[in-house]
Scaffold this motif. Structure first.
Motif, PDB file in Angstrom:
ATOM      1  N   SER A 107       0.823  -1.281  -0.218  1.00  0.00           N
ATOM      2  CA  SER A 107       0.091   0.011  -0.238  1.00  0.00           C
ATOM      3  C   SER A 107       1.058   1.299  -0.074  1.00  0.00           C
ATOM      4  O   SER A 107       0.684   2.253  -0.625  1.00  0.00           O
ATOM      5  CB  SER A 107      -0.843  -0.029   1.237  1.00  0.00           C
ATOM      6  N   VAL A 165       1.236   4.038  -3.059  1.00  0.00           N
ATOM      7  CA  VAL A 165       1.074   5.435  -3.047  1.00  0.00           C
ATOM      8  C   VAL A 165       2.028   6.310  -3.514  1.00  0.00           C
ATOM      9  O   VAL A 165       1.887   7.390  -4.335  1.00  0.00           O
ATOM     10  CB  VAL A 165       0.418   5.680  -1.716  1.00  0.00           C
ATOM     11  N   ILE A 225      -3.012   3.290   5.059  1.00  0.00           N
ATOM     12  CA  ILE A 225      -4.394   2.780   5.219  1.00  0.00           C
ATOM     13  C   ILE A 225      -4.201   1.679   6.462  1.00  0.00           C
ATOM     14  O   ILE A 225      -3.887   0.523   6.264  1.00  0.00           O
ATOM     15  CB  ILE A 225      -4.967   2.007   4.161  1.00  0.00           C
ATOM     16  N   ASP A 281     -10.665  -0.676   1.700  1.00  0.00           N
ATOM     17  CA  ASP A 281     -10.456   0.279   0.746  1.00  0.00           C
ATOM     18  C   ASP A 281     -10.826  -0.526  -0.332  1.00  0.00           C
ATOM     19  O   ASP A 281      -9.720  -0.624  -1.523  1.00  0.00           O
ATOM     20  CB  ASP A 281      -9.457   1.122   0.607  1.00  0.00           C
ATOM     21  N   PHE A 341     -10.033   1.774  -3.577  1.00  0.00           N
ATOM     22  CA  PHE A 341      -8.734   2.357  -3.443  1.00  0.00           C
ATOM     23  C   PHE A 341      -9.106   3.874  -3.586  1.00  0.00           C
ATOM     24  O   PHE A 341      -8.098   4.711  -3.822  1.00  0.00           O
ATOM     25  CB  PHE A 341      -7.932   2.001  -4.368  1.00  0.00           C
ATOM     26  N   HIS A 370      -6.828   5.399  -0.725  1.00  0.00           N
ATOM     27  CA  HIS A 370      -5.395   5.560  -1.268  1.00  0.00           C
ATOM     28  C   HIS A 370      -5.230   6.758  -2.143  1.00  0.00           C
ATOM     29  O   HIS A 370      -4.324   7.457  -2.197  1.00  0.00           O
ATOM     30  CB  HIS A 370      -4.944   4.335  -2.004  1.00  0.00           C
ATOM     31  N   THR A 401      -2.863   9.900  -1.665  1.00  0.00           N
ATOM     32  CA  THR A 401      -1.867  10.397  -2.412  1.00  0.00           C
ATOM     33  C   THR A 401      -2.049  11.905  -2.733  1.00  0.00           C
ATOM     34  O   THR A 401      -0.953  12.587  -2.920  1.00  0.00           O
ATOM     35  CB  THR A 401      -2.060   9.313  -3.591  1.00  0.00           C
TER      36      THR A 401
END
Length: 789
Positions: free
Chosen positions: A460, A464, A526, A616, A619, A622, A626
């Motif tokens: 993860s 990112v 996350i 998530d 996503f 995420h 980001t």
């Protein structure tokens, strides 16, 4: 063009520069105004010296023929006819002296010339045309070109939006899944190569491996175990029986349920429940029982595990069974059968403490960092140990696990680990800055380092940072570059004590002390899905609040209270505690986790890929992390004045001194610090943010002060597991200086308050250092201003 010169023998003499066609060869049309003025002063001085030389006796001035030329600044000057004179510095025409000037030089009057009128008319017409042309050019140039501040700010904002809009959840999801495919690699070489290849393909400059050979503490050939003496039942750390069937069901998790750098061996002793292991718990227990060489049943949380183990070690314990109470976890977290890993390494390669693990370095023999046998175990094992089948009642109320004081439990614990040297790889890539390439914004993520099954957070984190690099390089391909250099780092060895980041930091310490501006952490973006949680240094808090307010998703609760300066897990450790670099991190958390005890994140549970995707699935979280992180990076990397707030640092110091035991000396010093910070902010920072008053050298000086101000708050002596940077609290529930809280805790176990006095002295010196630092900054700016005036 006219200059008034200093007079010879107390009289004023003027000089007029010749026309363009009379200029000496080599004259540059790009010479700026300052150079023109400096040249004029030199010419005045040289001409005055020439006038005093004997060669000038040949000139004879006749004061009978005088013409008047108006001087708006002083009085009317009477100018004689012009006759050229030559100077080594250039060609000039000499104007007649003032009317009251008495001289021994005389000169015959020039003969009249019928073309004089025509020549004057041409000069006048040319001057009028040039004057009108200059007005028109200036008007239209100003009309077409807005102010630098407005245009620059607008263009930056548009560019930021263009860069951030290219960040898409689907791209992050695809990158995440590709990384997970490399999960079962025997070492981190394959993953590191994948990251380096990907970053290079995106256009990142100078992507390289930085390797260090470090001492790792790994699981032994067999799983550790705990045997109940009363029944003879052997249990793995997960609580499952020691059988081949259980081993295959548990897979590699059985092997990786251990405490890295613990002592190894076997110990059979009585179990004493020490709860969370704070000073009050130990003081109560030591009054009732002999703790020498016994086994402590210790809950994780509330205090750093290294601090609690140091107290148990001093109390004489021989072993520790470490667990997480289910009542401290959210109801949705079903971790009763999950054991976990913890690292007892405060940071870096244990064989080279305080210096980098480069070839030729002296290696210390430090196979274990504590004399205690430490074994993490699951809640289900603890429940079997204390004969408590279920921690939750039928009504859903959680009952904490607790061993009654009168009950005796004897267990045999075996800890099997091995130590060996292995190579840890960091992946480092650069995006060089345009105007300040020697100032670094460091962005850090982590990648999987085997052997470790702790699981998908690294994927993860890497997905990112890669998504932001992809978006950023699209802007670079259009011709844009940040003002400051952005350094992207994928750290290895994080689970073993942030080894990769520590070794790199120690290796480049001198460079980073001078050049590092900020650290942006992407350690574990996350951790939940219900609340956006922001951690920031006090100097960056205003920026983070501003960005969080505009970028939160609908699910997140974006409140200012969610931005805090607290200790966090991960590779930010070295940059906060050894370099004093302002740091920021955004994560999604579970609200229940935030409400529970702190430091539960020290337990590394084996998270599966499905768990990340359950939290998530699309996503979108995420993507939000980001974009939010990217916007902060862009602003720090591109703002002419660093977006750091000096006054917030002083306010944080004052708030940290509020408590039951105020120290008047500290309060007075903190008040003076606030006054200096307020003056610095109003006198220097606010004018510098106005483009009209933004002088490059002053902006650079200002940024240097802002960049280094948190270094004043690094102290030398802190309890194990505590931050050396006293601006960071233990958790969101405490507002006092962590080092003072730890010292007061220790005083409960000691007969003297010497530890507290030492801590108070450290805090006082830090505050005083910061106050002197701001005051010195003000003095420097005042000296520069006086020098220019």
């Amino acid at each position: 063009f006219l200059w008034n010169s200093r007079g010879v023998t107390s009289k004023k003499m003027a000089y007029q520069k010749v026309n363009a066609d009379q200029r000496a060869p080599g004259h540059s049309q790009y010479l700026d105004n300052d150079d023109l003025q400096a040249t004029a002063l030199d010419l005045e001085w040289d001409m005055e010296k020439e006038l005093e030389e004997p060669g000038f006796d040949q000139f004879q001035l006749d004061s009978a023929e005088i013409q008047n030329l108006e001087n708006p600044e002083t009085t009317d000057l009477n100018l004689d006819s012009i006759q050229p004179a030559t100077s080594p510095k250039g060609r000039f025409q000499r104007l007649q002296e003032e009317s009251d000037y008495v001289t021994r030089y005389t000169r015959s009057a020039p003969k009249s010339n019928p073309c004089n009128f025509c020549r004057l008319l041409k000069i006048l017409c040319t001057a009028i045309v040039l004057f009108i042309s200059g007005i028109l050019i200036g008007y239209y140039a100003h009309k077409k070109c807005p102010s630098n501040a407005t245009s620059s700010a607008t263009l930056d904002l548009q560019l930021y939006q263009e860069i951030l809009e290219t960040i898409q959840a689907e791209d992050i999801k695809e990158s995440f899944r590709n990384l997970v495919q490399l999960y079962k690699s025997e070492d981190d070489t394959e993953i590191s190569k994948k990251i380096k290849t990907h970053w290079t393909a995106l256009g990142l400059e100078d992507v390289q491996f930085v390797n260090y050979s470090v001492l790792l503490n790994l699981p032994g050939p067999g799983a550790s175990s705990v045997t109940l003496s009363s029944s003879g039942q052997c249990l793995h750390p997960s609580g499952r029986p020691c059988s081949e069937e259980a081993r295959t069901r548990g897979g590699q998790d059985l092997l990786y349920s251990y405490a890295a750098y613990s002592a190894k061996g076997a110990l059979e002793a009585g179990v004493i429940d020490v709860s969370y292991g704070n000073a009050d718990d130990l003081k109560r227990i030591q009054k009732m029982k002999n703790t020498t060489n016994q086994i402590a049943l210790l809950k994780l949380g509330k205090w750093p595990v290294l601090y609690k183990l140091s107290l148990l070690e001093k109390a004489g314990f021989g072993g520790v069974l470490l667990y997480v109470d289910p009542c401290d976890l959210p109801k949705t977290a079903n971790l009763s059968y999950d054991a976990f890993m913890v690292s007892l390494n405060p940071g870096g390669d244990p064989s080279t403490p305080g210096y980098p693990s480069v070839d030729g370095s002296f290696r210390q023999n430090r196979a274990n960092l504590t004399s205690l046998l430490v074994q993490p175990v699951s809640a289900s094992l603890v429940a079997k140990l204390i004969s408590s089948p279920n921690s939750r009642t039928k009504t859903g109320v959680c009952s904490p696990l607790e061993l009654p004081n009168n009950d005796e439990r004897i267990v045999n614990m075996q800890v099997q680990t091995v130590t060996k040297f292995k190579t840890i790889t960091n992946v480092i890539g650069y995006l060089k800055g345009l105007t300040s390439p020697d100032r670094y914004i460091i962005v850090g993520s982590q990648h999987h380092t085997a052997p470790s099954s702790y699981g998908q957070e690294w994927a993860s984190s890497t997905a990112v940072i890669t998504a932001f690099i992809r978006a950023l390089m699209l802007g670079v391909k259009k011709g844009w570059r940040p003002h400051r250099t952005i350094v992207f780092c994928s750290w290895g060895g994080t689970a073993f004590g942030n080894i990769g980041s520590y070794e790199w930091g120690e290796d480049f310490k001198k460079v980073l002390q001078r050049n590092a501006v900020a650290y942006v952490s992407l350690h574990s973006p996350i951790r939940g899905n219900s609340s956006l949680h922001s951690m920031a240094s006090p100097s960056l808090r205003q920026l983070v609040i501003e960005k969080s307010h505009f970028n939160c998703s609908r699910k997140a609760k974006c409140q200012e209270s969610n931005v805090s300066s607290v200790q966090i897990p991960g590779d930010a450790d070295y940059f906060i505690n050894h370099l004093g670099v302002p740091t920021v991190e955004f994560t999604y958390e579970d609200v229940k986790t935030l409400e529970g005890p702190s430091f539960l994140s020290e337990a590394l549970f084996p998270k599966r890929t499905a768990k990340i995707e359950e939290m998530d699935p699309f996503f979108n979280l995420h993507e939000t992390i980001t974009k939010l992180t990217g916007e902060v990076i862009l602003q720090i990397a591109n703002e002419p004045v660093l977006p750091f707030n000096a006054l917030d640092v002083a306010l944080e110091v004052q708030n940290s001194l509020k408590g039951d035991q105020p120290n008047t000396q500290l309060l007075a010093l903190a008040s003076r610090l606030r006054e200096s910070a307020e003056l610095f902010q109003s006198d220097e920072m606010r004018p510098a943010n106005d483009p009209k008053e933004r002088i490059p050298i002053r902006v650079r000086m200002l940024n240097d002060i802002l960049q280094d101000m948190e270094k004043n708050f690094l102290v030398q002596q802190v309890p194990p597991g505590f931050y050396r940077n006293i601006l960071y609290h233990l958790d969101e529930k405490t507002s006092q200086f962590a080092t003072l809280l730890g010292a007061r805790e220790r005083c409960k176990l000691l007969a003297s308050n010497e530890t507290l006095q030492e801590a108070l002295s450290e805090v006082l010196n830090s505050i005083n250092s910061a106050q002197v630092y701001f005051k010195a900054g003000l003095d420097v700016f005042e000296s520069v201003l006086v020098g220019k005036n």
